[in-house]
Scaffold this motif. Structure first.
Motif, mmCIF file in Angstrom:
data_model
loop_
_atom_site.group_PDB
_atom_site.id
_atom_site.type_symbol
_atom_site.label_atom_id
_atom_site.label_comp_id
_atom_site.label_asym_id
_atom_site.label_seq_id
_atom_site.Cartn_x
_atom_site.Cartn_y
_atom_site.Cartn_z
ATOM 1 N N PHE A 20 -8.803 8.606 -12.381
ATOM 2 C CA PHE A 20 -7.187 8.801 -10.907
ATOM 3 C C PHE A 20 -6.578 8.826 -11.042
ATOM 4 O O PHE A 20 -5.615 9.099 -10.347
ATOM 5 N N ASN A 23 -2.216 6.051 -9.739
ATOM 6 C CA ASN A 23 -1.096 6.049 -8.644
ATOM 7 C C ASN A 23 -2.229 6.003 -7.320
ATOM 8 O O ASN A 23 -2.175 5.962 -6.196
ATOM 9 N N LYS A 24 -3.637 6.622 -7.837
ATOM 10 C CA LYS A 24 -4.556 6.914 -6.952
ATOM 11 C C LYS A 24 -5.200 5.483 -6.616
ATOM 12 O O LYS A 24 -6.049 5.271 -5.980
ATOM 13 N N LEU A 25 -5.395 4.961 -7.808
ATOM 14 C CA LEU A 25 -6.118 3.102 -7.973
ATOM 15 C C LEU A 25 -5.910 2.214 -6.093
ATOM 16 O O LEU A 25 -7.119 2.006 -5.452
ATOM 17 N N GLU A 27 -4.891 3.375 -3.722
ATOM 18 C CA GLU A 27 -5.514 3.858 -2.094
ATOM 19 C C GLU A 27 -7.085 3.922 -2.363
ATOM 20 O O GLU A 27 -7.388 3.216 -1.427
ATOM 21 N N LEU A 28 -7.323 3.961 -3.742
ATOM 22 C CA LEU A 28 -8.959 4.035 -3.277
ATOM 23 C C LEU A 28 -8.980 2.820 -3.108
ATOM 24 O O LEU A 28 -10.426 2.701 -1.861
#
Length: 77
Positions: A20, A23-25, A27-28
């Motif tokens: 991911f 940057n996406k972690l 948000e997850l």
């Protein structure tokens, strides 16, 4: 099975970073937190409604048994 140890957790974090990206972690993580919170509130609401239903059923059963006792009374001979 003993469960996941420290090395297993580190391995999972590294795989998540690779899949991911950094940057996406966050948000997850927020999405998972919101999902768990909604599930928890839904489950507690369901438990509360089940408690109310069981109280209502027990009240009806008590009222029915009281009515049956009143109807079973006989007049003296």
């Amino acid at each position: 099975m003993g469960g996941i140890g420290i090395t297993g957790i580190i391995l999972l974090v590294l795989v998540a970073l690779l899949l991911f990206g950094p940057n996406k972690l966050p948000e997850l993580g927020r999405a998972v937190g919101r999902t768990l919170r909604e599930f928890k509130t839904g489950a507690s609401e369901m438990m509360d409604s089940n408690d109310k239903k069981s109280e209502d059923v027990s009240r009806v059963e008590v009222n029915q048994s009281e009515q049956a006792e009143k109807n079973n009374k006989r007049l003296p001979d």
